[in-house]
Design an enzyme around this catalytic site. Sequence first.
Site: not given
Lengths: 95, 493
Positions: B78, B157, B181
């Site tokens: 990420k 997210s 997330s």
Amino acid sequence: MSVDKTTVAKIARLARINVPDERLEPLAAELNGILNWIAELDEVNTDNVEPLASVTGHALPMRDDVVTDGNRLDDVLSNVPEGASGFFVVPKVVE
Amino acid sequence: MSDLLGLNAVAARDALDKKAISAVELATAYLGAAEATAGLNNYVALTADHALAMAAESDKRIASGEAGLLEGLPIGVKDLFCTKGVSSTACSNILKGFVPPYESTVTANLWAAGGVMLGKLNCDEFAMGSGNETSAYGPAINPWQGKDKVDLVPGGSSGGSASAVAARSALLATGTDTGGSIRQPAAFCGVVGLKPTYGRCSRWGIVAFASSLDQAGPFTRTVADNALMMTAMASHDAKDSTSTQTPLQDLIGAVGDGVKGMKIGVPKEYVMDGMDNEVVTLWEQGQAWLRDAGAELIDVSLPHTKYALPAYYIIAPAEASSNLARYDGVRYGMRVDAETLDGMYEATRAAGFGDEVQRRIMIGTYVLSAGYYDAYYLKAQKVRRLIKADFDAAFQTVDALLTPATPSAAFPVGRKIDDPVTNFLNDVFTVPANLAGLPGISVPGGVTSDGLPLGLQVLGRPFDEASLYRVAGVLEQAAGFTMTPARMAGGAA
């Protein structure tokens, strides 16, 4: 509690975000939508409840007060938007 | 070996050790998969040279019998994690071009275990969002499609992470979870995602959103893969003062342990208006699966559940407004010039932060400002204690909780939402665990009538990830979830 255009301008100033005048009203409406919803918390009786800031349940660990890192000027400045002679450069703050 | 992408992580480790495949072959296959599925926009940077060099090193270590836990496994990261020498932007314009001279502890652990970095994955800007739509790189797309073939969000997210693992353009991926997330995108994309106990993974080198809630965790295709990756990610880290010294349990061993004799709580408050019927049906199915496997299902009450979201939307923006003060155009990232220093700050932050981030910074600034601190921030922290107390009480009688992961399946990209609060509701089942610091895992349980995946969530006591893996292992086996998304690398249909 609700915020008006003047309050939004004040918050924007505190947050150091430039918000154009025409955005102040719409932002006030958006923020009020969120703040009105958050106000649901008023239903909860929190008398004699201690605030909870950290879930770890332990005190922050202490370390020896010694230097463990340093001499990394190039690393520190490697992403600088504007630098000179090993310094960060900002607009003039003192006349 | 023809179907390299078809191997899960445990199977790939086995094939690597037996020299049936090489790490370079595996990395090459995944880099090709990432390029073939580039339309999903789940990578924001592909680091091919890096990946092939790391894979070559892995092959050497395998040859010399020094293979690590994740040796040769291709991992997507990420974009919230700082990776040394590789662009790390939190998918924000304000950090465009930022190249950290250091490596986050979690990613350093993964590379030390032999993991191979494929690249950086898309996410919501500063992890603020539930659909990966606030990213400065544009939305990541869910590889799953409904019957109308409309592009769906992968959740957020950590949307790029979930999308890439589901599309088989990453075998493993890192995520972070501040309010759901990891678990929500895992559910939307039909993969397994764990948010560990707060303090289990070091936060050092991860771009901070809300420091008392943020926690890194793994995205994988299977529960066993998840336990494997988690074992390598976790560590005590002196550089994160909230990092735990509690020893890590045997997570890999726990996966097959079953749930015989376990007490599983079913919280009655995890039902809400507008929730899909299919979500409720799956939840009931999950309860039946666990009962059949020998667990005792117990109704429990978590009375303050409905207050978790509003409390979260005070605490998280408050912490964010403080954390994001560092983006000032002086030391790194974007700068917009102005005559004065304050003018430079204001212009830089207005240009660099997207709308959602600006909105949250302003909410946070307001609830922390003089005159409002007690009414909002302190109140939210008191409610937070009550939410934690609810869980503490429940865990007196049960070993874990079973809940839905999300109130619905994935929604279309660009869905028009006038009211930001509607978007927040995605996180209604995941946020409480962040406030209480508890571990939670999302496991695919089935699909909707439209063919979209739905997840079940298991919550546990602090530092008892092993129980989550026991329950998740049983759910995975009972669900027999073998469907694959339409837009998968290697082409399903």
